[in-house]
Motif scaffolding. Structure first.
Motif, PDB file in Angstrom:
ATOM      1  N   PRO A   1       1.136   0.710   4.648  1.00  0.00           N
ATOM      2  CA  PRO A   1       2.122  -0.207   4.082  1.00  0.00           C
ATOM      3  C   PRO A   1       2.054  -0.400   2.581  1.00  0.00           C
ATOM      4  CG  PRO A   1       0.300  -1.446   5.002  1.00  0.00           C
ATOM      5  CD  PRO A   1       0.032   0.003   5.314  1.00  0.00           C
ATOM      6  N   GLY A   2       1.012   0.121   1.946  1.00  0.00           N
ATOM      7  CA  GLY A   2       0.828  -0.161   0.530  1.00  0.00           C
ATOM      8  C   GLY A   2       0.027  -1.433   0.374  1.00  0.00           C
ATOM      9  N   PRO A   3       0.191  -2.145  -0.725  1.00  0.00           N
ATOM     10  CA  PRO A   3       1.194  -1.918  -1.762  1.00  0.00           C
ATOM     11  C   PRO A   3       0.874  -0.795  -2.760  1.00  0.00           C
ATOM     12  CG  PRO A   3       0.685  -4.255  -1.566  1.00  0.00           C
ATOM     13  CD  PRO A   3      -0.371  -3.502  -0.815  1.00  0.00           C
ATOM     14  N   GLN A   4      -0.320  -0.162  -2.684  1.00  0.00           N
ATOM     15  CA  GLN A   4      -0.665   0.780  -3.750  1.00  0.00           C
ATOM     16  C   GLN A   4      -0.246   2.218  -3.443  1.00  0.00           C
ATOM     17  OE1 GLN A   4      -2.452   0.357  -1.276  1.00  0.00           O
ATOM     18  NE2 GLN A   4      -4.252   1.626  -1.126  1.00  0.00           N
ATOM     19  N   VAL A   5       0.000   2.551  -2.196  1.00  0.00           N
ATOM     20  CA  VAL A   5       0.567   3.848  -1.809  1.00  0.00           C
ATOM     21  C   VAL A   5       1.450   3.605  -0.592  1.00  0.00           C
ATOM     22  CG1 VAL A   5      -1.344   5.273  -2.668  1.00  0.00           C
ATOM     23  CG2 VAL A   5      -1.423   4.436  -0.338  1.00  0.00           C
ATOM     24  N   GLY A   6       2.179   4.626  -0.165  1.00  0.00           N
ATOM     25  CA  GLY A   6       3.033   4.499   0.994  1.00  0.00           C
ATOM     26  C   GLY A   6       2.594   5.386   2.132  1.00  0.00           C
ATOM     27  N   SER A   7       3.447   5.524   3.133  1.00  0.00           N
ATOM     28  CA  SER A   7       3.117   6.297   4.326  1.00  0.00           C
ATOM     29  C   SER A   7       3.200   7.797   4.106  1.00  0.00           C
ATOM     30  CB  SER A   7       4.065   5.912   5.471  1.00  0.00           C
ATOM     31  OG  SER A   7       3.985   4.551   5.782  1.00  0.00           O
ATOM     32  N   VAL A   8       4.111   8.229   3.262  1.00  0.00           N
ATOM     33  CA  VAL A   8       4.394   9.664   3.139  1.00  0.00           C
ATOM     34  C   VAL A   8       3.362  10.378   2.294  1.00  0.00           C
ATOM     35  CG1 VAL A   8       6.082  11.374   2.366  1.00  0.00           C
ATOM     36  CG2 VAL A   8       6.852   9.265   3.483  1.00  0.00           C
ATOM     37  N   GLY A   9       2.954   9.797   1.178  1.00  0.00           N
ATOM     38  CA  GLY A   9       2.047  10.486   0.265  1.00  0.00           C
ATOM     39  C   GLY A   9       2.814  11.386  -0.679  1.00  0.00           C
ATOM     40  N   SER A  10       2.122  12.343  -1.272  1.00  0.00           N
ATOM     41  CA  SER A  10       2.721  13.240  -2.251  1.00  0.00           C
ATOM     42  C   SER A  10       3.907  14.000  -1.675  1.00  0.00           C
ATOM     43  CB  SER A  10       1.657  14.229  -2.752  1.00  0.00           C
ATOM     44  OG  SER A  10       2.257  15.245  -3.516  1.00  0.00           O
ATOM     45  N   ARG A  11       4.887  14.247  -2.540  1.00  0.00           N
ATOM     46  CA  ARG A  11       6.042  15.056  -2.131  1.00  0.00           C
ATOM     47  C   ARG A  11       5.808  16.548  -2.383  1.00  0.00           C
ATOM     48  NH1 ARG A  11       6.732   9.823  -0.672  1.00  0.00           N
ATOM     49  NH2 ARG A  11       8.816   9.490   0.164  1.00  0.00           N
ATOM     50  N   SER A  12       4.610  16.926  -2.773  1.00  0.00           N
ATOM     51  CA  SER A  12       4.300  18.337  -2.911  1.00  0.00           C
ATOM     52  C   SER A  12       4.117  18.974  -1.533  1.00  0.00           C
ATOM     53  CB  SER A  12       3.017  18.529  -3.726  1.00  0.00           C
ATOM     54  OG  SER A  12       3.212  18.180  -5.068  1.00  0.00           O
ATOM     55  N   PHE A  13       4.158  20.284  -1.497  1.00  0.00           N
ATOM     56  CA  PHE A  13       3.975  21.011  -0.248  1.00  0.00           C
ATOM     57  C   PHE A  13       2.581  20.765   0.308  1.00  0.00           C
ATOM     58  CE2 PHE A  13       2.697  24.680   2.272  1.00  0.00           C
ATOM     59  CZ  PHE A  13       3.790  24.865   3.094  1.00  0.00           C
ATOM     60  N   ASN A  14       2.508  20.555   1.594  1.00  0.00           N
ATOM     61  CA  ASN A  14       1.224  20.385   2.267  1.00  0.00           C
ATOM     62  C   ASN A  14       1.362  20.941   3.674  1.00  0.00           C
ATOM     63  OD1 ASN A  14      -1.209  19.528   3.388  1.00  0.00           O
ATOM     64  ND2 ASN A  14      -1.207  17.603   2.248  1.00  0.00           N
ATOM     65  N   ALA A  15       0.523  21.904   4.012  1.00  0.00           N
ATOM     66  CA  ALA A  15       0.620  22.541   5.324  1.00  0.00           C
ATOM     67  C   ALA A  15       0.261  21.595   6.451  1.00  0.00           C
ATOM     68  CB  ALA A  15      -0.281  23.775   5.372  1.00  0.00           C
ATOM     69  N   ALA A  16      -0.511  20.556   6.160  1.00  0.00           N
ATOM     70  CA  ALA A  16      -0.918  19.606   7.201  1.00  0.00           C
ATOM     71  C   ALA A  16      -1.040  18.219   6.590  1.00  0.00           C
ATOM     72  CB  ALA A  16      -2.237  20.034   7.830  1.00  0.00           C
ATOM     73  N   ARG A  17      -0.094  17.361   6.903  1.00  0.00           N
ATOM     74  CA  ARG A  17      -0.155  15.966   6.459  1.00  0.00           C
ATOM     75  C   ARG A  17      -0.798  15.156   7.577  1.00  0.00           C
ATOM     76  NH1 ARG A  17       3.359  14.656   2.151  1.00  0.00           N
ATOM     77  NH2 ARG A  17       4.451  16.501   1.363  1.00  0.00           N
ATOM     78  N   VAL A  18      -2.027  14.711   7.319  1.00  0.00           N
ATOM     79  CA  VAL A  18      -2.848  14.084   8.351  1.00  0.00           C
ATOM     80  C   VAL A  18      -2.795  15.015   9.567  1.00  0.00           C
ATOM     81  CG1 VAL A  18      -3.451  11.859   9.395  1.00  0.00           C
ATOM     82  CG2 VAL A  18      -2.006  11.907   7.374  1.00  0.00           C
ATOM     83  N   ASP A  19      -2.476  14.528  10.755  1.00  0.00           N
ATOM     84  CA  ASP A  19      -2.308  15.421  11.912  1.00  0.00           C
ATOM     85  C   ASP A  19      -0.916  15.230  12.506  1.00  0.00           C
ATOM     86  OD1 ASP A  19      -2.841  12.843  12.857  1.00  0.00           O
ATOM     87  OD2 ASP A  19      -3.726  13.573  14.713  1.00  0.00           O
ATOM     88  N   HIS A  20       0.063  14.950  11.647  1.00  0.00           N
ATOM     89  CA  HIS A  20       1.404  14.626  12.124  1.00  0.00           C
ATOM     90  C   HIS A  20       2.019  15.763  12.939  1.00  0.00           C
ATOM     91  CE1 HIS A  20       0.869  11.218   9.691  1.00  0.00           C
ATOM     92  NE2 HIS A  20       1.494  11.592   8.599  1.00  0.00           N
ATOM     93  N   GLN A  21       1.949  16.992  12.429  1.00  0.00           N
ATOM     94  CA  GLN A  21       2.561  18.096  13.150  1.00  0.00           C
ATOM     95  C   GLN A  21       1.802  18.391  14.441  1.00  0.00           C
ATOM     96  OE1 GLN A  21       5.535  19.594  12.426  1.00  0.00           O
ATOM     97  NE2 GLN A  21       5.251  20.492  14.458  1.00  0.00           N
TER      98      GLN A  21
END
Length: 771
Positions: free
Chosen positions: A539-559
């Protein structure tokens, strides 16, 4: 919470202790093969399949940098000359691997998997780097040594000849070449020591110092924690447990950590205490005095001649800032200008965005006074504002360099380019004298920038969540491309069936504000089916749920989780950064909000848009601040969220370090009837509302978010006669380390069983590579 409650504050691991709610599964029975297919998309399997993606650049000097080039054959360390645009091997890796193996007590290293970190040049032109936490120095001919050093970590001087370190609450310096040690201070005592690094949630042996440019002086502080309250943790062992105790101030404490600023002349060992009262242990940027990746003291900057020192003091609740200049010879301090905020002040995202320009008697200052994070120029003689350097919509996130001679500022920003994802970071330059900023990175993508030490060129790796990075070397004057460094190839990743996440845009709680996120679907997605939904939240307030908008092959274990039959969604709700000040302040003083109104309306909008999303089966999970928010979701929206997995949550910010909650919730105030402005944010006060399946997870030695946060929730749920699940990880800190794979697998099981109604395979063994 300084990075998903707090960086720093992300994933962890556990040991089971359960009050099982276990619903009977009536759907599919998943197999080991199903889980193995999902595991293909976890970071340790997916990321190595991306070839030629430059993830980090180490500048050796103004015209040479090192980068890692990876493909199916392994890793190669290349050194690029910016003058020619040509890259060549940094050294003979086979010889380096052999030499390092000898130094590491005969433990062989693989030449194509060296794992070098933080490569720099020493004063005599050799390469220094770390491998698995050990520091080595190697020449180009593969002659390697361990540098002479004590057990204490050192802060290197600009000339690379000395390093400052802490011993017995005092500050020392060590000669890098000879190892000779000199004690600089003598009056440091327990809990009133010099340069000590303790923010409560973080407590390390690092020395927090700022060396003068000529390496003769050190700006630091004597940190007073003598009245600060203690935190205790007890390990799980056979026999007598180990007690860990350290200073950890809590929100509302009468006595919190204070600092007394000093300047130390290294040759004479003279300690000059600045002529001012003790300051708050606060920062303009984060909930520590050392926020940046370089480990320095962010809000302190020397004049080039070392005669004066500029610094910013922050009030306890982050509502007031004072820009001050100290005379390094006398210790006299002058307050030049001030700024206040109704909610809280921040100096940027990623670094403290202010600069000291004594030659022209000016300072660059960051402010959100216009509702957008912008740069301003101040006159240091009068303390008056001269002009706005940047204007309009969009947020300056990081100011990378100010050149007083050319009067040019280079900075990163988001949201300035119309028609582009407002989270895409771009790189600009602008004159201190005003005018329109020059865009140096025109591609509609997220740009990761590494500026050369001399500011003449920069490495730009640009990508999007679905498009892999192209890395180029560019000129800083106009952004034109000097050389192509690398172009990423994801063909090996795609061969596994990997698909990119889908960008989504929904309206926020107000029905007007656009919110942005990512959606992950199974690779065998079938639009004719109905899929349960899992909302990942930070929830922040210092960061959000998505993170960087750069390419990432694995964001946490979402996929990976999506592969088991879910739609996984991450949405940056209102109250998170990178947007306007008003957006960021949405739920200031109401931390129980946790962006949940935006998560609910956003998921409902997506459900109307995509009929294959089953909004009768919605789960939620998160870690740290996300652990707090996911439990909160089950209590405030019990008919919408049916299952939550909550890791290491700060469920009541009165039991978390003072700086975090006092910045975002404000000063703790208690009425005559005993009620406080912190009551509503405490999850335990809403325990009676629980309806669905809730798993609470925590490490028993979590020195970031103390275990008491989860135990308060456990007590309240028991008092309310609620069923829930509990997973405690013995001796684990905020991140679960070696137990993280186990926790991940248990998380998959929990959603498969309780949200999808399926049966997971029995005790599937997740197999990360051995380090």
């Amino acid at each position: 919470m300084s990075s998903p409650l707090g960086t720093p504050r992300l994933l962890a691991a556990l040991v089971l202790a359960g009050l099982s709610t276990g619903a009977c599964a009536t759907g599919r029975t998943l197999t080991d093969a199903d889980y193995a297919r999902a595991e293909r998309f976890v970071n340790y399997k997916a990321i190595p399949l991306v070839d030629h993606a430059v993830t980090k650049v180490d500048w050796l000097d103004g015209t040479h940098f090192v980068y890692l080039d990876h493909d199916a054959s392994g890793d190669r360390y290349l050194r690029m000359d910016t003058a020619t645009g040509r890259a060549e091997p940094l050294f003979d890796q086979a010889k380096i691997a052999a030499a390092l193996g000898q130094l590491a007590a005969g433990k062989p290293l693989e030449a194509n998997k060296l794992g070098l970190q933080d490569i720099t040049l020493t004063a005599d032109g050799r390469y220094q780097f770390s491998v698995h936490g050990k520091t080595y120095v190697c020449s180009a001919d593969a002659t390697c040594t361990k540098p002479a050093a004590g057990k204490e970590p050192g802060a290197l001087s600009p000339d690379k000849k000395s390093e400052a370190f802490i011993r017995d609450w005092n500050l020392w310096v060590r000669d890098v070449a000879t190892g000779k040690e000199t004690q600089l201070t003598t009056d440091g005592v327990e809990n009133f020591g010099y340069a000590t690094d303790n923010a409560g949630w973080k407590h390390t042996d690092n020395a927090i110092v700022e060396w003068s440019p000529d390496s003769t002086k050190i700006a630091t502080f004597q940190q007073d924690q003598r009245k600060t309250g203690d935190m205790y943790m007890v390990s799980t062992d056979v026999g007598h447990p180990k007690l860990e105790a350290w200073k950890y101030p809590l929100a509302g404490d009468k006595d919190v950590t204070m600092i007394e600023r000093v300047i130390i002349d290294v040759p004479t060992r003279k300690v000059l205490r600045l002529d001012m009262p003790a300051d708050q242990h606060r920062s303009t940027l984060c909930d520590d005095v050392s926020c940046g990746s370089d480990g320095g003291w962010d809000d302190v900057k020397w004049a080039p001649d070392g005669k004066t020192l500029a610094f910013v003091s922050t009030s306890r609740f982050h509502k007031h800032e004072w820009f001050r200049i100290a005379d390094a010879a006398t210790g006299k301090v002058r307050t030049v200008f001030e700024e206040s905020a109704k909610t809280y002040y921040e100096s940027g995202i990623g670094r403290a965005n202010w600069a000291y320009l004594p030659a022209t008697h000016e300072a660059v200052w960051y402010s959100e006074r216009s509702n957008w994070g912008q740069l301003y120029l101040y006159d240091l003689n009068t303390g008056k504002l001269k002009r706005a350097i940047t204007t309009g919509e969009g947020v300056v996130t990081e100011m990378l360099k100010v050149d007083p001679k050319t009067r040019t500022v280079w900075f990163e920003a988001v949201g300035r380019q119309k028609g582009m994802d407002p989270y895409f970071s771009q790189f600009y330059k602008v004159s201190l004298d005003g005018g329109k900023p020059t865009l140096l990175t025109p591609e509609p993508a997220n740009h990761d920038i590494s500026l050369s030490p001399d500011g003449a060129s920069f490495v730009d790796a640009y990508s999007t969540p679905s498009v892999p990075p192209v890395t180029v070397l560019r000129a800083s004057n106009d952004g034109h491309t000097l050389a192509t460094v690398a172009k990423a190839d994801i063909s090996r990743l795609q061969a596994t069936g990997w698909v990119p996440p889908v960008p989504v845009t929904v309206k926020g709680r107000d029905g007007k504000t656009d919110l942005y996120g990512l959606m992950f679907k199974p690779t065998n997605f079938d639009a004719s089916k109905k899929y349960p939904v899992v909302d990942y939240i930070y929830p922040g307030p210092q960061v959000g749920s998505v993170g960087s908008r750069s390419f990432n092959a694995a964001r946490v274990d979402h996929q990976a989780l999506a592969e088991l039959g879910f739609i996984v969604v991450a949405i940056d709700g209102m109250g998170t950064p990178w947007r306007s000040k008003a957006f960021h302040d949405t739920w200031y003083g109401d931390m129980g909000d946790n962006t949940l109104p935006d998560q609910v309306v956003g998921l409902k909008e997506l459900g109307k848009r995509y009929p294959w999303m089953d909004l009768t089966r919605v789960g939620i999970w998160g870690h740290s601040g996300g652990g707090n928010a996911s439990t909160d979701a089950m209590l405030r929206y019990p008919d919408f969220f049916k299952v939550a997995w909550s890791e290491s949550g700060n469920h009541d910010n009165r039991n978390y370090e003072d700086d975090w909650a006092e910045k975002y919730q404000g000063e703790l105030t208690v009425d005559k009837d005993g009620k406080s402005n912190y009551d509503d944010q405490a999850n335990e006060n809403h325990a009676a509302k629980l309806k669905g399946h809730l798993m609470l997870v925590h490490g028993s030695m979590d020195d970031n978010v103390p275990l008491s946060n989860t135990m308060l929730m456990v007590r309240a749920l028991m008092d309310a006669n609620k069923d829930f699940d509990l997973l405690l990880v013995p001796n684990a800190h905020h991140g679960y380390a070696k137990d993280a794979p186990y926790v991940m697998r248990r998380r998959w099981d929990y959603f498969v069983r309780n949200l999808a109604g399926d049966t997971p395979p029995a005790q599937y063994q997740v197999t990360p590579p051995k380090m």
